[in-house]
Design an enzyme around this catalytic site. Structure first.
Site, mmCIF file in Angstrom:
data_model
loop_
_atom_site.group_PDB
_atom_site.id
_atom_site.type_symbol
_atom_site.label_atom_id
_atom_site.label_comp_id
_atom_site.label_asym_id
_atom_site.label_seq_id
_atom_site.Cartn_x
_atom_site.Cartn_y
_atom_site.Cartn_z
ATOM 1 N N ASP A 77 5.132 2.091 3.633
ATOM 2 C CA ASP A 77 5.713 3.393 3.283
ATOM 3 C C ASP A 77 4.671 4.475 3.517
ATOM 4 O OD1 ASP A 77 6.897 5.604 2.251
ATOM 5 O OD2 ASP A 77 7.188 4.835 0.237
ATOM 6 N N SER B 145 14.200 11.406 -2.384
ATOM 7 C CA SER B 145 13.238 10.633 -3.177
ATOM 8 C C SER B 145 11.889 11.342 -3.284
ATOM 9 C CB SER B 145 13.057 9.241 -2.564
ATOM 10 O OG SER B 145 12.745 9.338 -1.190
ATOM 11 N N HIS C 230 6.398 8.546 1.223
ATOM 12 C CA HIS C 230 6.171 8.951 -0.160
ATOM 13 C C HIS C 230 4.674 8.995 -0.464
ATOM 14 C CE1 HIS C 230 10.261 7.205 0.003
ATOM 15 N NE2 HIS C 230 10.552 8.204 -0.802
#
Length: 922
Positions: free
Chosen positions: A849, A599, A852
């Site tokens: 998160d 990702s 990312h």
């Protein structure tokens, strides 16, 4: 930013003032209300303290508000002995106000139901998703349990349904019947109650001096008013009628809110449901008579002008009044705490003999409160305004005197202001704890003072003449500007801020056209450097780029501090220019760029697509769920591919639960993943990256046989560790790219991107709450990530040596050092979350998160680096290895221009020599 705010309205800006302490205390209040006894352990609040973006001890925070919270030891009743657990609860006054707020909410339930019904009547099909309604819950004043409060007693009006049972969070709230009595907008109600019974029309809430805005509103009202509750969606044919209805919908929606305001992002979230245009933000700016758009706290908020009288609401809902009383009590408690702390500190200093406090000099509380009142603050503001006006008059007089002195002096010297200005600049730029709206690190007064000093110094440098009489006004100017600059007083003198404040103080040897190269032509290491402020960023937003994945869209999901976007990476000893989308697309004409990995590879690709949308937008296709294609036409014929291959090699999920509840995988370390390997001959560039997924337990296969595992916890199976798995997978991927049949593929290996959880692991309340980058040396790579980086560099060097005799090319994009310092640029909890697989539903519900990167944000520097190393790939020293005929023609044109300029300079030189000779003869 893509959006801009309306001309500042001080009254409405004051109405938007947000007390962060009140927000935190309101969250604590909601936490206590979950317990029947309204008491809770302090440790529970401490465990959730970081989710409130707070540091320190929770008990210290509670002590700051003695009028709101009680601290005690014991059980729910608080009568235990001193050795029991520390707990907290409401004070009697706070409990009374909380009960009053609950009573106001209960009494307002019929009004809430009416507001909710009106909102559903505004929407297409009279239905809205419950998950989307959550964005309107706060503005509409609906409690957390509004569905349980309102629906059971009104089953004839509302219905909760899930038209898509296979999808989660797809429940919709539907209005079962049309209510004519509610289908009357606030504009229509105002027209009906008017004495002249005129037709419904919008009213302009701006002062009469705004003549142009009033004229535009009259023109807008020249066409009939379209009710927002009209169901003639398809009958509205012209753009003017469509905008008329859209303005009516926004006006009615804001009038339904308690505070007559709403985030523009939340409003745009309902474009399809309410029939709003794509450029909703621009539409709001076209109607300043009705709407005021503010960018306070870097959050665009639209305010209904007619809902406010100055900075106060015209009509306050009982719920709003109850919340205001809670805020006043919290402020009173904070004031009491500060007064007590001040008294304690004075007493400590008196005991140490540092100060002597005389009773006759002490002010009583009433006198101190009077001096600190709003009236006194206004008097001080007016005083400073007059004082600075006088200072500006003196400043102008000294400037004129200096100009008159300098005009008659023939001897050029270095003005003293040119020497003193850099020193004053350094003092102001390094003064701690100063903030400036223009991100220069100073207050408004100091920013303007520095700009004024800039203009004055430029004037002094241009004149370059002075004598003894000019020295006094020059020094006077510097001292006066210094005094004004270091003070935080009101400074109304209008000065235009230069683009870069330090441009006139220093000269850089590197321009953007020669980024990544030292002055002598030697290439520098663009991966070693530091983060510096970039006031011009961001170069796109989620308004200008519709390709941002919700997981990376921190702006959409309300990241509070957007200062993380205003930094750029500057290498040591050179400059790294920002990616130029026009030049990049031209250079990549007819080529294909592939991103292969997990990702984070998609995160990288997302940033690149958004940077290029400033010039062109691609068409998107999905050959498979793990393969996305973005194609740029319009003469570019450039293709960007994204392949989902988190292990780079062939992988199979054999146990969804697995030893660590993250799944058990079979990895075939010598077989590149089939999703991307067959497409390699079509690539021109392939960016390979992977690391995060290798933490998962896996069985490792080579040549079809089991050679070991990582954390499989199986007997008689060698644990080869995740380092071995990543090394072999990286080796196989690089070999597949550089040794492809097509040849000529450039393999770019991006190094590990560090995760930066603080206060716990990813599944144990870990978070990333920093608001500024780390400085050099503050944080270093450690543990597995250090090992990952080392083995990636080693595998790159080995693959490069192996490919030196073939047609493949290798480039290393070492982003690790830059990103280890950007813990502030992760989404944290400000992102959407879409689960990719059914087995991820239970275990992958992370709340924060820190893996990312927000888009836009620090990850944009990856594409600056990618553009630079891609541009340098075709060069031999300072010359292109292969020149296109068009480039050759342009080079010849440049040589011809250079010859003409050289000839002109030679002729001028000869003429000057001839004129000098003639003068000597005369």
């Amino acid at each position: 930013m893509a959006r801009w705010s309306s001309p500042k309205d001080p009254a409405l800006e004051a109405a938007l003032r947000r007390n962060r302490r009140w927000i935190v205390n309101n969250q604590i209040k909601r936490l206590l209300l979950r317990f029947p006894s309204r008491t809770a352990p302090v440790r529970l609040l401490q465990s959730r303290f970081k989710t409130l973006d707070l540091l320190g001890r929770a008990a210290n925070w509670l002590r700051k508000y003695p009028s709101c919270f009680d601290l005690f030891h014991g059980g729910a009743g608080g009568d235990g002995d001193g050795g029991e657990e520390a707990c907290f609860g409401f004070t009697k006054r706070m409990a009374a106000l909380v009960d009053a707020e609950e009573a106001a909410v209960a009494a307002s339930e019929p009004a809430m139901a009416d507001r909710l019904a009106r909102v559903l009547m505004l929407a297409r099909g009279r239905r809205l998703q419950v998950s989307k309604l959550a964005a309107l819950r706060g503005p509409l004043g609906l409690p957390d349990d509004y569905l349980l409060r309102l629906l059971p007693a009104r089953t004839d009006l509302f219905r909760l349904a899930n038209p898509y049972p296979h999808r989660r969070n797809a429940a919709e709230l539907e209005l079962l019947r049309w209510v004519p009595s509610l289908a009357v907008s606030s504009v229509e109600a105002a027209a009906a109650s008017a004495a002249d019974s005129s037709a419904p029309r919008f009213t302009c809430s701006l002062p009469p001096s705004w003549a142009k805005s009033h004229a535009k509103m009259e023109e807008f009202n020249s066409t009939p008013y379209i009710s927002p509750y009209s169901e003639r969606w398809a009958a509205i044919g012209t753009d003017a009628d469509a905008e008329k209805r859209a303005v009516a919908v926004v006006h009615e929606l804001l009038s339904l809110t308690l505070w007559k305001k709403m985030s523009v992002l939340k409003l745009e979230h309902f474009r399809r449901e309410f029939g709003l245009p794509e450029d909703t933000a621009r539409m709001l700016h076209r109607h300043p008579c009705l709407f005021y758009v503010s960018n306070r706290y870097k959050i665009h908020t639209v305010v209904l002008r007619e809902g406010y009288e100055g900075s106060e609401l015209r009509e306050k809902d009982p719920v709003v009044a109850a919340k205001d009383r809670l805020g006043e009590l919290m402020q009173e408690g904070l004031h009491e705490y500060n007064q007590r702390r001040r008294s304690d500190n004075l007493e400590k200093k008196r005991r140490r003999g540092e100060i002597e406090i005389k009773e006759e000099e002490e002010e009583d509380d009433e006198e101190a409160a009077r001096l600190d009142s709003a009236e006194k603050r206004e008097e001080r503001r007016k005083f400073y305004k007059k004082a600075n006006a006088g200072a500006i008059h003196v400043l102008k007089a000294h400037s004129l005197r200096l100009h008159q002195c300098a005009a008659h002096q023939p001897k050029p010297v270095l003005p003293p202001a040119y020497v003193a200005a850099p020193l004053l600049h350094l003092v102001l730029m390094h003064k701690p704890r100063l903030r400036c709206p223009s991100s220069y690190g100073m207050s408004v007064a100091q920013c303007r003072s520095m700009a004024l000093l800039n203009n004055l110094c430029n004037f002094l440098v241009k004149t370059q003449y002075y004598n003894g009489r000019c020295l006094i006004p020059a020094i006077s100017i510097l001292l006066l500007v210094a005094v004004i600059a270091v003070s935080d007083t009101y400074f109304p003198f209008p000065v235009v801020m230069p683009r870069t404040l330090s441009a006139w103080l220093s000269y850089s040897s590197f321009s953007t056209s020669s980024g990544g190269r030292k002055a002598d032509g030697e290439a520098c290491d663009i991966f070693r450097g530091e983060w510096v402020p970039d006031p011009d960023a961001p170069y796109y937003t989620n308004d200008t780029c519709s390709f941002i994945h919700e997981h990376y869209d921190c702006m959409k999901y309300g990241k509070l501090d957007l200062g993380f976007v205003q930094w750029r990476w500057r290498p040591d000893g050179c400059d790294l220019p920002r990616l130029d989308p026009s030049r990049f697309l031209s250079a990549m004409r007819g080529k294909t760029l592939a991103f292969i990995g997990d990702s984070l590879a998609k995160n990288h690709m997302n940033s690149l697509i958004c940077l290029l949308t400033r010039v062109a937008k691609p068409t998107t296709s999905w050959p498979s769920s793990e393969h996305t294609v973005y194609h740029y036409g319009g003469g570019y014929n450039f293709t960007v591919l994204n392949f989902w291959a988190p292990f780079l090699v062939r992988s199979e999920l054999v146990d969804a639960d697995g030893p660590a509840h993250t799944g058990l995988w079979n990895l075939y370390l010598d077989e590149p993943a089939a999703v991307w390997a067959p497409h390699v001959p079509a690539f021109d560039y392939a960016v390979v990256s992977a690391s995060s997924w290798f933490y998962r337990p896996s069985m490792l296969y080579e040549a079809g046989r089991l050679v070991g595992c990582h954390h499989c916890l199986l007997p008689n199976v060698t644990d080869l560790t995740l380092r071995y798995a990543l090394r072999m997978a990286t080796r196989a991927a690089l070999r597949a790219v550089v040794s492809s049949d097509g040849g000529g593929v450039t393999a770019v290996l991006r190094t590990v991107s560090p995760s930066q959880y603080e206060g716990g692991e990813w599944n144990k309340d870990g978070n990333c709450v920093r608001t500024r980058p780390y400085r050099r040396g503050e944080k270093t790579l450690q543990g597995f990530e250090l090992d990952f980086h080392t083995l990636q560099v080693e595998e790159f060097e080995a693959a490069k040596r192996a490919a030196s005799g073939g047609g493949g090319r290798m480039m290393l994009m070492d982003t690790t050092e830059a990103m280890i310092r950007r813990a502030d640029a992760h989404p944290s909890r400000y992102r959407g979350w879409t689960r990719r697989k059914e087995w991820m539903k239970e275990y992958f519900t992370i709340s924060n998160d820190c893996v990312h990167w927000c888009v836009p944000g620090a990850i944009d520097a990856w594409n600056d680096m990618l553009s630079h190393i891609g541009a340098r790939e075709g060069y031999d020293g300072l010359e292109l290895r292969e020149k296109d005929p068009e480039v050759v023609a342009k080079d010849r044109l440049g040589e011809l221009m250079q010859m003409g300029l050289h000839e002109y300079n030679q002729r001028r030189h000869a003429e000057n020599l001839e004129e000098k000779r003639r003068k000597e003869e005369r």
